[in-house]
Write a protein that holds these residues in place. Structure first.
Motif, PDB file in Angstrom:
ATOM      1  N   LYS A 144       0.805  -1.224   0.000  1.00 26.63           N
ATOM      2  CA  LYS A 144       0.000   0.000   0.000  1.00 26.63           C
ATOM      3  C   LYS A 144       0.842   1.280   0.000  1.00 26.63           C
ATOM      4  CE  LYS A 144      -3.829  -2.341   0.137  1.00 26.63           C
ATOM      5  NZ  LYS A 144      -4.616  -2.473  -1.114  1.00 26.63           N
ATOM      6  N   LEU A 145       1.981   1.255   0.658  1.00 27.55           N
ATOM      7  CA  LEU A 145       2.776   2.470   0.835  1.00 27.55           C
ATOM      8  C   LEU A 145       3.989   2.468  -0.088  1.00 27.55           C
ATOM      9  CD1 LEU A 145       2.812   2.567   4.743  1.00 27.55           C
ATOM     10  CD2 LEU A 145       1.211   3.736   3.194  1.00 27.55           C
ATOM     11  N   ASP A 146       4.463   3.676  -0.430  1.00 22.87           N
ATOM     12  CA  ASP A 146       5.670   3.784  -1.244  1.00 22.87           C
ATOM     13  C   ASP A 146       6.831   3.017  -0.618  1.00 22.87           C
ATOM     14  OD1 ASP A 146       4.366   5.324  -3.081  1.00 22.87           O
ATOM     15  OD2 ASP A 146       5.519   7.156  -2.738  1.00 22.87           O
ATOM     16  N   GLU A 147       6.939   3.112   0.697  1.00 21.28           N
ATOM     17  CA  GLU A 147       8.039   2.438   1.386  1.00 21.28           C
ATOM     18  C   GLU A 147       7.963   0.921   1.210  1.00 21.28           C
ATOM     19  OE1 GLU A 147       6.064   4.691   2.664  1.00 21.28           O
ATOM     20  OE2 GLU A 147       7.346   6.389   3.226  1.00 21.28           O
ATOM     21  N   GLN A 148       6.734   0.390   1.188  1.00 21.69           N
ATOM     22  CA  GLN A 148       6.560  -1.053   1.009  1.00 21.69           C
ATOM     23  C   GLN A 148       6.931  -1.479  -0.415  1.00 21.69           C
ATOM     24  OE1 GLN A 148       2.408  -1.154   2.183  1.00 21.69           O
ATOM     25  NE2 GLN A 148       2.910  -2.108   4.150  1.00 21.69           N
ATOM     26  N   VAL A 149       6.522  -0.695  -1.391  1.00 19.72           N
ATOM     27  CA  VAL A 149       6.835  -1.020  -2.785  1.00 19.72           C
ATOM     28  C   VAL A 149       8.343  -0.939  -3.008  1.00 19.72           C
ATOM     29  CG1 VAL A 149       6.469  -0.386  -5.203  1.00 19.72           C
ATOM     30  CG2 VAL A 149       4.589  -0.169  -3.559  1.00 19.72           C
ATOM     31  N   TYR A 150       8.957   0.131  -2.510  1.00 21.02           N
ATOM     32  CA  TYR A 150      10.404   0.281  -2.652  1.00 21.02           C
ATOM     33  C   TYR A 150      11.131  -0.863  -1.938  1.00 21.02           C
ATOM     34  CZ  TYR A 150      15.116   2.121  -2.236  1.00 21.02           C
ATOM     35  OH  TYR A 150      16.488   2.260  -2.293  1.00 21.02           O
ATOM     36  N   GLY A 151      10.661  -1.205  -0.753  1.00 20.14           N
ATOM     37  CA  GLY A 151      11.293  -2.280   0.013  1.00 20.14           C
ATOM     38  C   GLY A 151      11.204  -3.619  -0.698  1.00 20.14           C
ATOM     39  N   TYR A 152      10.072  -3.884  -1.336  1.00 20.81           N
ATOM     40  CA  TYR A 152       9.918  -5.151  -2.048  1.00 20.81           C
ATOM     41  C   TYR A 152      10.922  -5.256  -3.193  1.00 20.81           C
ATOM     42  CZ  TYR A 152       8.199  -8.862  -5.001  1.00 20.81           C
ATOM     43  OH  TYR A 152       8.125  -9.997  -5.766  1.00 20.81           O
ATOM     44  N   PHE A 153      10.996  -4.228  -4.025  1.00 21.42           N
ATOM     45  CA  PHE A 153      11.906  -4.286  -5.172  1.00 21.42           C
ATOM     46  C   PHE A 153      13.376  -4.210  -4.738  1.00 21.42           C
ATOM     47  CE2 PHE A 153       8.103  -3.234  -7.702  1.00 21.42           C
ATOM     48  CZ  PHE A 153       8.234  -4.213  -8.676  1.00 21.42           C
ATOM     49  N   THR A 154      13.638  -3.586  -3.608  1.00 21.71           N
ATOM     50  CA  THR A 154      15.002  -3.615  -3.068  1.00 21.71           C
ATOM     51  C   THR A 154      15.400  -5.052  -2.740  1.00 21.71           C
ATOM     52  OG1 THR A 154      14.856  -1.376  -2.158  1.00 21.71           O
ATOM     53  CG2 THR A 154      16.464  -2.849  -1.156  1.00 21.71           C
ATOM     54  N   THR A 155      14.486  -5.777  -2.112  1.00 25.62           N
ATOM     55  CA  THR A 155      14.748  -7.181  -1.796  1.00 25.62           C
ATOM     56  C   THR A 155      14.999  -7.990  -3.064  1.00 25.62           C
ATOM     57  OG1 THR A 155      13.401  -7.078   0.214  1.00 25.62           O
ATOM     58  CG2 THR A 155      13.788  -9.258  -0.730  1.00 25.62           C
ATOM     59  N   VAL A 156      14.157  -7.773  -4.089  1.00 26.69           N
ATOM     60  CA  VAL A 156      14.305  -8.500  -5.351  1.00 26.69           C
ATOM     61  C   VAL A 156      15.633  -8.174  -6.020  1.00 26.69           C
ATOM     62  CG1 VAL A 156      13.413  -8.721  -7.706  1.00 26.69           C
ATOM     63  CG2 VAL A 156      11.836  -8.761  -5.754  1.00 26.69           C
ATOM     64  N   GLY A 172      -3.113  -4.597  -7.935  1.00 31.20           N
ATOM     65  CA  GLY A 172      -3.678  -3.775  -6.873  1.00 31.20           C
ATOM     66  C   GLY A 172      -2.661  -2.874  -6.207  1.00 31.20           C
ATOM     67  N   VAL A 173      -1.483  -2.741  -6.815  1.00 31.89           N
ATOM     68  CA  VAL A 173      -0.389  -1.954  -6.228  1.00 31.89           C
ATOM     69  C   VAL A 173      -0.124  -0.729  -7.089  1.00 31.89           C
ATOM     70  CG1 VAL A 173       2.047  -1.941  -5.572  1.00 31.89           C
ATOM     71  CG2 VAL A 173       0.662  -4.003  -5.226  1.00 31.89           C
ATOM     72  N   HIS A 174      -0.125   0.441  -6.459  1.00 30.69           N
ATOM     73  CA  HIS A 174       0.198   1.679  -7.161  1.00 30.69           C
ATOM     74  C   HIS A 174       1.685   1.968  -7.010  1.00 30.69           C
ATOM     75  CE1 HIS A 174      -0.003   5.771  -8.671  1.00 30.69           C
ATOM     76  NE2 HIS A 174       0.599   6.180  -7.571  1.00 30.69           N
ATOM     77  N   MET A 175       2.388   2.025  -8.132  1.00 30.53           N
ATOM     78  CA  MET A 175       3.809   2.381  -8.132  1.00 30.53           C
ATOM     79  C   MET A 175       3.929   3.851  -8.504  1.00 30.53           C
ATOM     80  SD  MET A 175       5.541  -0.978  -9.952  1.00 30.53           S
ATOM     81  CE  MET A 175       7.182  -0.226  -9.927  1.00 30.53           C
ATOM     82  N   SER A 176       4.298   4.667  -7.529  1.00 34.36           N
ATOM     83  CA  SER A 176       4.371   6.105  -7.764  1.00 34.36           C
ATOM     84  C   SER A 176       5.583   6.465  -8.609  1.00 34.36           C
ATOM     85  CB  SER A 176       4.436   6.851  -6.434  1.00 34.36           C
ATOM     86  OG  SER A 176       5.696   6.631  -5.811  1.00 34.36           O
ATOM     87  N   VAL A 177       5.548   7.657  -9.183  1.00 30.11           N
ATOM     88  CA  VAL A 177       6.692   8.172  -9.950  1.00 30.11           C
ATOM     89  C   VAL A 177       7.919   8.249  -9.055  1.00 30.11           C
ATOM     90  CG1 VAL A 177       7.585  10.191 -11.188  1.00 30.11           C
ATOM     91  CG2 VAL A 177       5.218   9.432 -11.558  1.00 30.11           C
ATOM     92  N   ASN A 178       7.736   8.667  -7.811  1.00 27.99           N
ATOM     93  CA  ASN A 178       8.875   8.780  -6.886  1.00 27.99           C
ATOM     94  C   ASN A 178       9.549   7.432  -6.642  1.00 27.99           C
ATOM     95  OD1 ASN A 178       8.584  11.531  -6.558  1.00 27.99           O
ATOM     96  ND2 ASN A 178       7.316  11.364  -4.726  1.00 27.99           N
ATOM     97  N   VAL A 179       8.742   6.382  -6.483  1.00 24.89           N
ATOM     98  CA  VAL A 179       9.313   5.050  -6.252  1.00 24.89           C
ATOM     99  C   VAL A 179      10.064   4.569  -7.488  1.00 24.89           C
ATOM    100  CG1 VAL A 179       8.705   2.612  -5.987  1.00 24.89           C
ATOM    101  CG2 VAL A 179       7.737   4.308  -4.439  1.00 24.89           C
ATOM    102  N   ILE A 180       9.473   4.751  -8.660  1.00 26.12           N
ATOM    103  CA  ILE A 180      10.137   4.334  -9.898  1.00 26.12           C
ATOM    104  C   ILE A 180      11.459   5.077 -10.068  1.00 26.12           C
ATOM    105  CG2 ILE A 180       9.956   4.338 -12.418  1.00 26.12           C
ATOM    106  CD1 ILE A 180       6.877   3.955 -11.971  1.00 26.12           C
ATOM    107  N   ASN A 181      11.452   6.379  -9.803  1.00 27.73           N
ATOM    108  CA  ASN A 181      12.679   7.165  -9.905  1.00 27.73           C
ATOM    109  C   ASN A 181      13.727   6.696  -8.899  1.00 27.73           C
ATOM    110  OD1 ASN A 181      11.718   8.779 -11.980  1.00 27.73           O
ATOM    111  ND2 ASN A 181      11.031  10.422 -10.620  1.00 27.73           N
ATOM    112  N   GLN A 182      13.300   6.410  -7.678  1.00 29.66           N
ATOM    113  CA  GLN A 182      14.242   5.992  -6.640  1.00 29.66           C
ATOM    114  C   GLN A 182      14.864   4.645  -6.981  1.00 29.66           C
ATOM    115  OE1 GLN A 182      14.815   8.174  -3.887  1.00 29.66           O
ATOM    116  NE2 GLN A 182      16.649   6.896  -3.864  1.00 29.66           N
ATOM    117  N   LEU A 183      14.050   3.726  -7.501  1.00 30.58           N
ATOM    118  CA  LEU A 183      14.576   2.419  -7.895  1.00 30.58           C
ATOM    119  C   LEU A 183      15.558   2.558  -9.055  1.00 30.58           C
ATOM    120  CD1 LEU A 183      11.278   0.339  -7.645  1.00 30.58           C
ATOM    121  CD2 LEU A 183      13.299   0.074  -6.186  1.00 30.58           C
TER     122      LEU A 183
END
Length: 311
Positions: free
Chosen positions: A119-131, A151-162
């Protein structure tokens, strides 16, 4: 990783067609149709292929079938174009195993969607960091942004950070809906911040391809049963002919829109591929749609209309 195998990277362009997974009428994996389908896609001029995607019915395959299908596609392609393998899984162990197996067989990279319910940007970023840490820097990653399915929203900020933090993130499959503003924001912020530019290929059946190309997309990653149209549209944009590209796109639009229908779209796509001689059977594994007589008649009418317009 095999020596000299094609690699998916930031410069990837054109059409990475999402390959259907052919089955026999009795529901078994059809290896001969994998061969004929591969040749069909390559003859239509695709720049790459993506196998075991969501529209490739990957969740309906057993572990042994997954390896069988992946291996057969990669063997038939034989390095002629880069092949991306969908490896999304709720199990990190399975994701890691499948990714490394794919690369050992000659894949160009892997595509990963986030697990559901982040649900949160931190969760999405954390998941892809693990991967990313799990797979290491040697395996190129395509981020699949498909909120309608995950069902997951990937924000522009998360995509940029990754993109900033992991050099192995080289591609985004952009499938937010509607998502053209997101595409513009990614490109604009990347340029303003002098950020590494990654490849963006768009999905959603190619329904918005002309507009997305104008907003900075590099091509398409979708499975429309007339991939030559997608190839020609991308080529025309690259040649600086956007009007000609959109004129061509509009000829195919009624059929493309029809094939894009949720629920029934995959069955329509496979039936069209069968009629075009690419596969022997249009069978869709359960749970999945079955076309009735009315559906088949509608498809016939749209194909006849397309043939008339092209003539």
């Amino acid at each position: 990783m095999k020596t000299n195998q094609p690699i998916m990277n930031e410069q990837s362009r054109g059409v990475f067609v999402i390959a259907a997974t052919p089955f026999t009428d009795s529901g078994e994996v059809d290896l001969e149709s994998i061969d004929s389908l591969t040749e069909f896609y390559l003859e239509k001029g695709v720049s790459g292929m993506t196998v075991l995607g969501m529209m490739g019915e990957a969740p309906k395959l057993s572990e042994s079938e997954t390896t069988l299908v992946m291996e057969r596609f990669l063997k038939r392609v034989n390095g002629r174009v880069p092949v991306t393998v969908g490896v999304s899984s709720a199990s990190n162990l399975r994701l890691e195993r499948l990714s490394k197996e794919a690369m050992s067989l000659g894949a160009a990279g892997v595509m990963v969607a986030p697990i559901s319910n982040l649900k949160l940007d931190e969760q999405v970023y954390g998941y892809f960091t693990t991967v990313a840490n799990l797979l290491g820097k040697e395996i190129p990653i395509c981020l699949q942004d498909f909120p309608q399915a995950t069902g997951v929203h990937m924000s522009v900020n998360v995509i940029n950070q990754l993109t900033d933090d992991f050099s192995q993130v080289v591609m985004l499959k952009h499938e937010d809906f509607p998502g053209m503003r997101k595409l513009s924001q990614i490109r604009e912020q990347s340029k303003a911040s002098n950020r590494r530019r990654i490849s963006i290929l768009v999905g959603n059946g190619g329904l918005f391809l002309p507009q997305e190309m104008l907003r900075g997309a590099d091509g398409a990653m979708t499975g429309f049963a007339y991939p030559e149209m997608l190839v020609q549209v991308c080529d025309l944009f690259d040649a600086g002919k956007p009007k000609e590209a959109e004129d061509l796109f509009n000829i195919y639009l009624p059929l493309l829109r029809h094939e894009f229908q949720y629920g029934i779209g995959l069955a329509l796509r496979k039936e069209t591929l069968r009629r075009r001689g690419a596969i022997k059977s249009a069978f869709v594994r359960r749970p999945g749609p079955v076309l009735d007589a009315k559906d088949l008649d509608e498809l016939s009418a749209l194909i006849s209309r397309l043939d008339f317009e092209l003539a």
